[in-house]
Scaffold this motif. Sequence first.
Motif, PDB file in Angstrom:
ATOM      1  N   GLU A 275       0.668  -1.017  -0.645  1.00  0.00           N
ATOM      2  CA  GLU A 275       0.142   0.008  -0.512  1.00  0.00           C
ATOM      3  C   GLU A 275       0.837   0.937   0.334  1.00  0.00           C
ATOM      4  O   GLU A 275       1.499   1.337   0.838  1.00  0.00           O
ATOM      5  CB  GLU A 275      -0.744  -0.625   1.127  1.00  0.00           C
ATOM      6  N   GLU A 276       0.349   2.448  -0.938  1.00  0.00           N
ATOM      7  CA  GLU A 276       1.094   3.215  -1.279  1.00  0.00           C
ATOM      8  C   GLU A 276       0.540   4.583  -0.736  1.00  0.00           C
ATOM      9  O   GLU A 276      -1.059   5.310  -1.073  1.00  0.00           O
ATOM     10  CB  GLU A 276       1.967   3.042  -2.533  1.00  0.00           C
ATOM     11  N   PRO A 279       0.043  11.844  -2.156  1.00  0.00           N
ATOM     12  CA  PRO A 279      -0.437  13.392  -2.353  1.00  0.00           C
ATOM     13  C   PRO A 279      -1.346  13.586  -3.611  1.00  0.00           C
ATOM     14  O   PRO A 279      -0.470  13.323  -4.954  1.00  0.00           O
ATOM     15  CB  PRO A 279       0.491  13.692  -2.172  1.00  0.00           C
ATOM     16  N   VAL A 280      -2.525  13.491  -4.019  1.00  0.00           N
ATOM     17  CA  VAL A 280      -3.339  14.468  -5.131  1.00  0.00           C
ATOM     18  C   VAL A 280      -3.093  15.753  -4.787  1.00  0.00           C
ATOM     19  O   VAL A 280      -2.816  16.643  -4.408  1.00  0.00           O
ATOM     20  CB  VAL A 280      -4.272  14.119  -4.904  1.00  0.00           C
ATOM     21  N   PRO A 281      -1.598  16.102  -6.604  1.00  0.00           N
ATOM     22  CA  PRO A 281      -1.911  17.480  -6.876  1.00  0.00           C
ATOM     23  C   PRO A 281      -2.698  18.693  -6.142  1.00  0.00           C
ATOM     24  O   PRO A 281      -3.438  17.980  -7.318  1.00  0.00           O
ATOM     25  CB  PRO A 281      -1.696  17.567  -8.371  1.00  0.00           C
ATOM     26  N   ILE A 286      -4.078  12.230   0.562  1.00  0.00           N
ATOM     27  CA  ILE A 286      -3.590  11.812   0.365  1.00  0.00           C
ATOM     28  C   ILE A 286      -4.233  10.094  -0.376  1.00  0.00           C
ATOM     29  O   ILE A 286      -5.357   9.180   0.526  1.00  0.00           O
ATOM     30  CB  ILE A 286      -3.255  11.223   1.466  1.00  0.00           C
ATOM     31  N   GLU A 287      -4.054  10.032  -1.685  1.00  0.00           N
ATOM     32  CA  GLU A 287      -4.827   8.538  -2.011  1.00  0.00           C
ATOM     33  C   GLU A 287      -4.331   7.896  -1.824  1.00  0.00           C
ATOM     34  O   GLU A 287      -2.532   7.358  -1.089  1.00  0.00           O
ATOM     35  CB  GLU A 287      -4.398   8.745  -4.143  1.00  0.00           C
ATOM     36  N   ILE A 327     -14.085   0.840  -6.047  1.00  0.00           N
ATOM     37  CA  ILE A 327     -15.186   1.697  -5.284  1.00  0.00           C
ATOM     38  C   ILE A 327     -13.989   3.527  -5.951  1.00  0.00           C
ATOM     39  O   ILE A 327     -13.215   3.813  -5.386  1.00  0.00           O
ATOM     40  CB  ILE A 327     -14.582   1.441  -4.114  1.00  0.00           C
ATOM     41  N   GLY A 328     -15.034   4.410  -5.230  1.00  0.00           N
ATOM     42  CA  GLY A 328     -15.141   6.101  -4.492  1.00  0.00           C
ATOM     43  C   GLY A 328     -14.057   6.214  -4.313  1.00  0.00           C
ATOM     44  O   GLY A 328     -13.278   5.676  -2.888  1.00  0.00           O
ATOM     45  N   GLN A 329     -13.654   7.359  -4.399  1.00  0.00           N
ATOM     46  CA  GLN A 329     -12.265   7.795  -3.522  1.00  0.00           C
ATOM     47  C   GLN A 329     -12.572   8.208  -1.568  1.00  0.00           C
ATOM     48  O   GLN A 329     -11.538   7.591  -0.619  1.00  0.00           O
ATOM     49  CB  GLN A 329     -11.315   9.560  -4.020  1.00  0.00           C
TER      50      GLN A 329
END
Length: 676
Positions: A275-276, A279-281, A286-287, A327-329
């Motif tokens: 698992e990583e 960060p979403v720009p 944090i994805e 699935i959704g974020q």
Amino acid sequence: MNKIILTILLILIFNTSIQAQKEQKWTSIINDKESTWFASAEAKEVAKNVLLYQRNIGGWPKNIQMQNPLTATEKQNLIALKTDLNEITTDNGATCQEMLFLSKMYAQVPDERYKNAFLSGLDYLLKAQYENGGWPQFYPLKKGYYSHITYNDDSMVHILNVLKEIAEKTDYYSIKPSEATIEKSKIAFNKGIDCILKTQYKQNEVLTAWCAQHDEITMLPAKARAYELPSLSGKESAKIVLLLMSIKNPSPEIVAAVNSAFVWFEKTKITDLREERVPVPNSKIIEKVMVKDPSAEPLWARFMELSDNTPFFCDRDGIKKATLAEIGQERRTGYAWYTNEPKEVLKKYPNWKKNSESETIISLKKSEVTLKDEFNIVVDQNGNGDFKTIQEAVNAAKSYPSQRITIFIKNGTYYEKVKVHAWNTCISFIGESREKTIITYDDYFNKINLGRNSTFHTYTVLVEGNDFIAKNLTIQNSSGEVGQAVALNVNANRVVFSNCTFLGNQDTLYTSGEGTKNYFKDCYIEGTTDFIFGDATALFENCTIHSKSDSYITAASTPKDTSYGYVFKNCKLTADKKVTKAYLGRPWRPYAKTVYINCEMGKHILPEGWHNWSKREAETSSFYAEYKCTGEGFQPKTRVSWSHQLKDSEAKKYTIEKILDSDSTKATKQWYLKFN
């Protein structure tokens, strides 16, 4: 001037301390603080909050940062909530963690308020337990999935760890309960472990793991929130197994449970995913991304299919997806879909297995008994058999045997409380004679004193093993007229009692277990009030039903949509001379079903026949009927209007095959004939 500076410094230090306390999580304060801190003024202020948040019933609400300072208004609001019964729980560590905090406080500051609050919390845990050994998420019960047996987030394991420390009289908690409470804790712990063993899921007849929650009635895996579907849990199962591994001298059933779970963990581990967090720009998000990595540490899915262990994932729509990316974020990043907790099981298992095998060998040597025939065991209290007590014989019997085990019980009065465990299937109790082979005990509601469900603990004999048979013996509760006192509690399927006597007063015979089938033939059953009660389907054939007081014979609690409840065929209803006003039955639960067919009814049966237990709605939901009965007590024209006299066509439905065989498999068809 120096005094002013000193005052300012003290204020700054105090404010800094309060701010640090706010930032630190409540669980960290309980677990990470040095023992000496619990004697500090700061700790005492926190303790005041803990006492305020505790409800009068003994438990606490969840997700409270107890260390945060309270305003005067907030304190008054908490005092007003003391009697409130909503939102009290053991979820997310609630109640158990507050009890630990109070114990640490009491060790440093022996304030009776801490002790009393801790003991009240312990009483709360004991009260909240189901009769089947499990615990709901909220108690008093909250509607919805919250009433399920809850392993989720290790709720039930936390409770059992508390009870284990209490039962074993360790020094983990500084507060010591009374001996009576310690004994209650032992019983509750053992029941809890029994519940764990019963809920371990069988996949193609092989034991595997557990779901995060199990239905409190059927004990099968159950749904919680929309994205928490019935499944096998890689996370919750880990702590369950670690608890089982902590038990000294484990029973064969516990050993089998741990061994099976270990095999399942090995089988279901994922060794190529990592698992990583990315960060979403241009956002604060944090994805969560799963990356293929052959060298990754093992992971387990939180949810796996009951049929084949395939991992699945769900959004709030409850639709299963094959991968986390689908699935959704919001749910993807806001929930723990993978876990590494089972690694602790794999790490500890080799030593545990070695030690458990050694303990088993030692235990066998201490109590070694050479049976001439392990399928034919003799009990004789005079020492001329394999065992002197019935329970010793049951304990020595093979679990899930390949053929029927017959325990022959010689004449004598056996004063003991007997339990035939769920794993003691296919056991027969055969008495030397009905009149002289007597199993008796004298527990009753107030003597047990385990709260509102004490009745169910009062049994003399408890049968939980399927395919049980008993012949030619007497089972008695000898406590007298002291309220609820069960002689026989049957919570098993395909159970036969032939030529047996059941003696007691109130609640003599309890037939429990939704969907279970019992058959009583040529038996004598006596009692005062509701002396045949429960939710099982039971056929009583050629039995004598004897009333000892003016009261009610049956109190069925037949589940909704169940075809048959209690059926009495060719029975004789008798009574003591003083008895003149007995009812055929009343509904313990609204869908009660009780039918008398070709029975001889004494004059003690009231003309109206049936009672609604002051439940008007039960008059339409219950089903009470008679067919071609005889005797002075059979007065069909004066029966209550909401009861029934069966037509010939309706009576044809009440055959032994239809009553007891309706859901039998090919292998279990006509199981009720096997006692002959």
